[in-house]
Design an enzyme around this catalytic site. Sequence first.
Site, PDB file in Angstrom:
ATOM      1  N   ASP A  16      36.595  37.212  37.196  1.00 57.30           N
ATOM      2  CA  ASP A  16      37.781  37.054  38.069  1.00 57.30           C
ATOM      3  C   ASP A  16      38.066  35.457  38.240  1.00 57.30           C
ATOM      4  OD1 ASP A  16      39.951  37.969  39.581  1.00 57.30           O
ATOM      5  OD2 ASP A  16      38.991  37.766  41.463  1.00 57.30           O
TER       6      ASP A  16
ATOM      7  N   HIS B 155      47.326  30.294  46.664  1.00 58.10           N
ATOM      8  CA  HIS B 155      46.291  31.036  47.309  1.00 58.10           C
ATOM      9  C   HIS B 155      45.005  29.872  47.598  1.00 58.10           C
ATOM     10  CE1 HIS B 155      43.516  33.975  47.892  1.00 58.10           C
ATOM     11  NE2 HIS B 155      42.660  33.766  47.071  1.00 58.10           N
TER      12      HIS B 155
ATOM     13  N   GLU C 218      43.397  42.212  47.336  1.00 57.90           N
ATOM     14  CA  GLU C 218      43.801  40.863  46.567  1.00 57.90           C
ATOM     15  C   GLU C 218      44.910  41.317  45.420  1.00 57.90           C
ATOM     16  OE1 GLU C 218      40.769  38.081  45.534  1.00 57.90           O
ATOM     17  OE2 GLU C 218      40.672  37.088  47.309  1.00 57.90           O
TER      18      GLU C 218
ATOM     19  N   GLU D 263      46.224  41.035  42.508  1.00 57.44           N
ATOM     20  CA  GLU D 263      46.266  40.435  41.106  1.00 57.44           C
ATOM     21  C   GLU D 263      46.688  41.172  40.073  1.00 57.44           C
ATOM     22  OE1 GLU D 263      42.439  38.874  40.642  1.00 57.44           O
ATOM     23  OE2 GLU D 263      41.783  38.522  42.971  1.00 57.44           O
TER      24      GLU D 263
ATOM     25  N   ASP E  67      41.399  43.293  43.910  1.00 58.03           N
ATOM     26  CA  ASP E  67      40.225  42.790  43.925  1.00 58.03           C
ATOM     27  C   ASP E  67      39.759  42.901  45.708  1.00 58.03           C
ATOM     28  OD1 ASP E  67      37.812  41.260  43.867  1.00 58.03           O
ATOM     29  OD2 ASP E  67      38.746  39.451  43.960  1.00 58.03           O
TER      30      ASP E  67
ATOM     31  N   ARG F 207      35.829  40.033  53.603  1.00 57.08           N
ATOM     32  CA  ARG F 207      35.877  38.543  54.227  1.00 57.08           C
ATOM     33  C   ARG F 207      34.759  37.943  54.866  1.00 57.08           C
ATOM     34  NH1 ARG F 207      39.064  37.257  50.071  1.00 57.08           N
ATOM     35  NH2 ARG F 207      41.022  37.935  50.207  1.00 57.08           N
TER      36      ARG F 207
ATOM     37  N   GLN G 237      31.705  37.801  52.818  1.00 62.67           N
ATOM     38  CA  GLN G 237      32.044  36.517  51.609  1.00 62.67           C
ATOM     39  C   GLN G 237      31.768  35.328  52.506  1.00 62.67           C
ATOM     40  OE1 GLN G 237      36.153  36.619  50.411  1.00 62.67           O
ATOM     41  NE2 GLN G 237      35.492  35.040  49.017  1.00 62.67           N
TER      42      GLN G 237
ATOM     43  N   LYS H 143      32.654  41.286  47.048  1.00 64.81           N
ATOM     44  CA  LYS H 143      33.557  41.505  46.133  1.00 64.81           C
ATOM     45  C   LYS H 143      33.416  42.460  44.910  1.00 64.81           C
ATOM     46  CE  LYS H 143      36.496  37.500  46.235  1.00 64.81           C
ATOM     47  NZ  LYS H 143      38.010  37.548  46.556  1.00 64.81           N
TER      48      LYS H 143
ATOM     49  N   THR I  37      36.680  47.358  42.596  1.00 63.19           N
ATOM     50  CA  THR I  37      38.094  46.822  41.994  1.00 63.19           C
ATOM     51  C   THR I  37      38.740  47.704  41.448  1.00 63.19           C
ATOM     52  OG1 THR I  37      36.693  44.857  41.589  1.00 63.19           O
ATOM     53  CG2 THR I  37      38.802  44.901  40.455  1.00 63.19           C
TER      54      THR I  37
ATOM     55  N   GLU J  77      45.405  35.354  53.841  1.00 63.59           N
ATOM     56  CA  GLU J  77      46.569  34.556  54.113  1.00 63.59           C
ATOM     57  C   GLU J  77      47.525  35.010  54.878  1.00 63.59           C
ATOM     58  OE1 GLU J  77      47.642  32.447  50.133  1.00 63.59           O
ATOM     59  OE2 GLU J  77      46.430  34.248  49.428  1.00 63.59           O
TER      60      GLU J  77
END
Length: 436
Positions: free
Chosen positions: A135, A142, A207, A209, A241, A245, A248, A261, A265, A382
């Site tokens: 990834d 971002h 996420e 993507e 993805d 958080r 993480q 993560k 997926t 975000e």
Amino acid sequence: MNETHDVSLESWVGSATTRETDFPIQNLPFGVFRHRGSRETPHIGVAIGEEILDLARCAERGLMVSLPEAVGEACSVPNLNALMALPGAQRRELRAVISGILRMGSAQHREAADLLVAQSDADLDLPVRVGDYTDFYASIDHATNVGSMLRPDNPLLPNYKWVPIGYHGRASSIVVSGSPVVRPAGQTKAAEAARPTFGPSAMLDYEAEVGFYVAGSNALGEPVRIANAWDRLFGISLLNDWSARDIQAWEYQPLGPFLAKNFTTTVSPWVVTSEALEPFRVSRAARPAVDPEPLPYLSSEEDRERGGISMTVEVFLSSSRMRDEGIAALRLSRSELASLYWTPAQMLTHHTSNGCNLAPGDLLGSGTISGPENDARGCLLELTWRGRDPVTLPTGEQRKFLADGDEVIMRGRCHADGAVSIGLGECRGTIFPSRS
Ligand code: MN
């Protein structure tokens, strides 16, 4: 471009001729399906309007006799890996044959009409046996947004404008759209707490993507030059993805993402080929004059002129209460794949630049696709600025991060003047409660 991209081309499959379809005859994405509810061996198919053309049975019926034997064989296995191993010229011949079968006036119309399966009668499988998954982190918006939450004075690390940053993900937990997403448990530590605790993630995120599937292979030790990188791109799909958080934040230093993560997926079931993307190739996103030029191994005129892909990615959220009350999913964001700081060819070239070998069916994620606008932020981290500004749903419910029962839906669509617009279909996932 060639006759398969011709805007005047129409299919005898009626649902493929509407303006809204993601799958007009100019698209022809590959997937793997079985009849709904059956336990049969999956077949490779091509999406056309609301139907699927069964490629395995096309090969069986001799509709591909004009092609080398290896192509028919590659269409008769239950995943796309063998197709991804074919030379580019054979992949292009196959596309031309499929386009010929499905076009208005085709001599094979009657035979092929028998080999259509309604998408509503099919279950779509994971299309590819992904050997390795990497990834990237190619959206500078971002990277800047996330960086400024961690380091307000210095959001972008000094390597960002030189190196396409990435990490090695996990292939075993890649699932197809519609598969459940179980909330992960893990270690988290609140800033003020003395010790970490173990339990369900309270900051589960998505996420938005795109995934790039690799075609062909390079021997270990043999880098792919940027001039050859586009030919190593089989095609693309949407990719979510999922990211915890809180896990993480505690685990990521010093070696980067790990359990935050690799629990799931999700990819969309249809792989849109790089050949179908030809009309949508655009120049690489312009860099500010003060930014460095990419190093020579990451630079070519072709990549500068045609390295980007013009595609809009949208993310929608639907809570279980919204579904109960019949309320449509809420659009959270809309961003542009062409805005990425690094192109797919640059990512692939960089990945092999040390001699790393990429195999057919390897998957490269773009990284979260965000833009400079507030509604172009491709994840909740975000959008809500780490929970500071919750999103309000039409029911009045608020979200800082995902709740159990939430469904995240991604869509992607390519647009260009003078081309028939094509889409990627959908990538869906619903959050199920933690099992810990
Ligand atoms: Mn990511």
